[in-house]
Write a protein that holds these residues in place. Structure first.
Motif, short mmCIF file in Angstrom:
data_model
loop_
_atom_site.label_atom_id
_atom_site.label_comp_id
_atom_site.label_asym_id
_atom_site.label_seq_id
_atom_site.Cartn_x
_atom_site.Cartn_y
_atom_site.Cartn_z
N LEU A 34 38.48 67.11 37.24
CA LEU A 34 37.35 67.74 36.18
C LEU A 34 38.22 68.00 34.84
O LEU A 34 37.49 67.74 33.91
N LEU A 35 39.30 68.49 34.90
CA LEU A 35 40.15 68.64 33.69
C LEU A 35 40.47 67.40 32.98
O LEU A 35 40.09 67.54 31.78
N ASP A 36 40.83 66.21 33.86
CA ASP A 36 41.07 65.05 33.19
C ASP A 36 39.84 64.39 32.51
O ASP A 36 39.63 64.09 31.25
N ARG A 37 38.57 64.69 33.25
CA ARG A 37 37.28 64.46 32.57
C ARG A 37 36.98 65.26 31.28
O ARG A 37 36.35 64.34 30.22
N LEU A 38 37.14 66.38 31.11
CA LEU A 38 36.85 67.14 30.12
C LEU A 38 37.83 66.74 28.96
O LEU A 38 37.39 66.65 27.63
N PHE A 39 39.29 66.55 29.16
CA PHE A 39 40.05 65.95 28.32
C PHE A 39 39.43 64.73 27.74
O PHE A 39 39.70 64.55 26.41
N ASP A 40 39.26 63.84 28.69
CA ASP A 40 38.76 62.63 28.19
C ASP A 40 37.47 62.51 26.94
O ASP A 40 37.21 61.87 26.30
N GLY A 41 36.46 63.74 27.54
CA GLY A 41 35.41 63.82 26.60
C GLY A 41 35.63 64.44 25.31
O GLY A 41 34.40 64.29 24.57
N GLY A 42 36.67 64.84 25.00
CA GLY A 42 37.02 65.31 23.47
C GLY A 42 37.72 66.67 23.58
O GLY A 42 38.93 66.91 24.33
N ASP A 43 37.47 67.40 22.48
CA ASP A 43 38.31 68.48 22.31
C ASP A 43 38.27 69.72 23.51
O ASP A 43 37.23 70.10 23.62
N GLN A 44 39.23 69.78 24.07
CA GLN A 44 39.53 70.71 25.20
C GLN A 44 40.78 71.55 25.33
O GLN A 44 41.77 70.80 25.07
N ALA A 45 40.77 72.86 25.20
CA ALA A 45 42.11 73.70 25.29
C ALA A 45 42.92 73.24 26.60
O ALA A 45 42.27 73.24 27.54
N GLU A 46 44.21 73.45 26.23
CA GLU A 46 45.01 73.39 27.35
C GLU A 46 44.87 74.41 28.36
O GLU A 46 45.18 75.82 27.78
N PRO A 47 44.33 74.42 29.49
CA PRO A 47 44.30 75.77 30.39
C PRO A 47 45.51 76.53 30.25
O PRO A 47 45.29 77.96 30.31
N ARG A 48 46.72 76.17 30.39
CA ARG A 48 47.73 77.21 30.42
C ARG A 48 47.80 78.00 29.38
O ARG A 48 47.90 79.31 29.20
N PHE A 49 47.76 77.40 27.90
CA PHE A 49 47.92 78.44 26.82
C PHE A 49 46.57 78.90 26.59
O PHE A 49 46.79 80.11 26.08
N ALA A 50 45.32 78.45 26.91
CA ALA A 50 44.30 79.30 26.93
C ALA A 50 44.30 80.47 27.80
O ALA A 50 43.91 81.53 27.21
N PHE A 51 44.73 80.38 28.81
CA PHE A 51 44.86 81.49 29.86
C PHE A 51 46.00 82.52 29.37
O PHE A 51 45.63 83.82 29.41
N GLN A 52 46.87 82.19 28.79
CA GLN A 52 48.01 83.05 28.66
C GLN A 52 47.61 83.88 27.16
O GLN A 52 48.03 85.08 27.42
N GLY A 53 46.87 83.20 26.45
CA GLY A 53 46.63 84.05 25.18
C GLY A 53 45.43 84.88 25.59
O GLY A 53 45.55 86.18 25.28
N THR A 54 44.64 84.61 26.51
CA THR A 54 43.44 85.34 26.92
C THR A 54 43.94 86.56 27.84
O THR A 54 43.57 87.87 27.38
N VAL A 55 44.91 86.39 28.69
CA VAL A 55 45.14 87.55 29.41
C VAL A 55 46.30 88.69 28.67
O VAL A 55 46.74 89.72 28.87
N ASN A 56 47.13 87.89 27.91
CA ASN A 56 48.27 88.68 27.16
C ASN A 56 47.70 89.52 26.00
O ASN A 56 48.27 90.37 25.47
N TRP A 57 46.70 89.26 25.48
CA TRP A 57 46.03 89.90 24.40
C TRP A 57 45.52 91.19 25.08
O TRP A 57 45.60 92.23 24.63
N MET A 58 44.78 90.92 26.28
CA MET A 58 44.10 92.34 26.89
C MET A 58 45.27 92.98 27.48
O MET A 58 45.34 94.16 27.25
N ARG A 59 46.06 92.44 27.89
CA ARG A 59 47.50 93.13 28.31
C ARG A 59 48.23 93.99 27.24
O ARG A 59 48.40 95.37 27.43
N ALA A 60 48.20 93.55 26.00
CA ALA A 60 48.90 94.40 24.81
C ALA A 60 47.79 95.29 24.57
O ALA A 60 48.30 96.44 24.45
N LEU A 61 46.46 95.09 24.50
CA LEU A 61 45.76 96.15 24.12
C LEU A 61 45.67 97.29 25.16
O LEU A 61 45.57 98.65 24.77
N ALA A 62 45.68 96.87 26.48
CA ALA A 62 45.99 98.16 27.53
C ALA A 62 47.06 98.73 27.55
O ALA A 62 46.98 100.12 27.82
#
Length: 321
Positions: free
Chosen positions: A5-33
């Motif tokens: 699925l990931l390969d298909r999404l990347f082939d289809g166009g603009d798709q965030a790298e899951p590792r970096f998207a995940f890291q930014g998402t959890v780290n912002w909320m961790r910082a706020l908390a």
């Protein structure tokens, strides 16, 4: 195991790298908390912040908006609380938890706007704009929710970001373990949101009649930059705008990153707890402010009524003054 699925999404166009998207998402909320759990929204801090807030003249229609929005915020907090305590596998509910988090924040902010000016906004973006003018710019919300940028113009925004950052060099690549690390991540997310909102505004400008009339392709010419900066100067970034972007990334753009690929079970468990803690802190601050603005005695009636008649399982700690 191949990531079909990931390969298909990347082939289809603009798709965030899951590792970096995940890291930014959890780290912002961790910082706020981290900041919230260090006492930023404790009762003594909120009492000091709102001590001089004056009660307004009686406005029953506006007060009704306050109570309606606060009840919606409380309901979404109850959803978060149930996800945090009852869901066996937090992966199953992590995307829904972000949506509940956002609406708890959004409705609490809407209640604050109603308590301040009584205005009603038709869109989330309009609500964020008024919330900045009514609340953030008047220092009526505690850190870490108080940071904002007054303009999307690069020179102005970068100067404000630099003032917030000071000598702190932490960013969203660092998982916060103390308030200093948390502050760096919070400023980093503010900077990232400015970059996104600036790009978004520039794309709208490029499609405008005024830009097309200049017969240019970019903003290199002075006349194009002047048109751009005139529009960018009307833009802004605040916590509510960041929250709206956050919800959008989770729900729409980065469709795959939360629950696919590497096993981050422990991080996800902490993430759901952090969402709950941050929403509770924001709702607690909003409740304290609103209670100071509505007709005397009505906040106690509101809380008592919720306690007596709600079918939600969560307690009234977030709204009780």
């Amino acid at each position: 195991m191949p990531n079909w699925l990931l390969d298909r999404l990347f082939d289809g166009g603009d798709q965030a790298e899951p590792r970096f998207a995940f890291q930014g998402t959890v780290n912002w909320m961790r910082a706020l908390a981290e900041v919230v759990n260090s006492g930023a929204c404790d009762d003594d801090e909120l009492e000091s912040l709102y001590r001089r807030v004056a009660r307004r003249q009686i406005n029953q229609e506006a007060d009704t908006l306050v109570f309606e929005n606060m009840h919606m915020a409380y309901h979404n907090l109850a959803s978060l609380d149930a996800m945090n305590n009852d869901a066996l596998d937090k992966y199953d509910i992590c995307r829904s938890a972000i949506v509940s988090w956002y609406y708890s924040v959004y409705f609490a902010a809407s209640a604050m706007v109603a308590a301040s000016s009584g205005s009603i906004q038709e869109t989330h973006t309009a609500t964020a704009k008024v919330w900045q003018a009514d609340i953030a710019e008047r220092n009526l919300i505690p850190y870490p929710f108080d940071l904002y940028l007054s303009s999307l113009v690069t020179t102005t925004a970068e100067a404000e970001i630099s003032e917030y950052r000071g000598t702190n060099d932490y960013d969203l690549n660092h998982r916060a373990h103390d308030p200093d690390m948390a502050h760096g991540a919070i400023v980093s997310y503010l900077k990232g949101t400015h970059k996104y909102k600036k790009w978004e505004a520039e794309e709208r400008i490029k499609n405008s009649r005024e830009f097309k009339a200049l017969n240019v392709d970019n903003f290199r010419k002075k006349v194009a930059r002047e048109l751009r900066d005139k529009t960018l100067d009307k833009g802004q970034v605040n916590f509510l705008i960041q929250a709206f972007r956050y919800r959008g990334k989770a729900n729409y753009r980065d469709s795959i990153f939360l629950s696919y690929g590497d096993n981050n079970e422990g991080t996800i468990d902490q993430f759901i707890e952090d969402l709950n803690d941050v929403a509770f802190g924001f709702l607690r601050a909003a409740s304290r402010y609103c209670s100071k603005r509505v007709e005397r005695g009505t906040w106690a009636l509101f809380v008592e009524d919720i306690e007596d008649n709600t079918r939600l399982s969560i307690g009234i700690d977030a709204i009780e003054i």
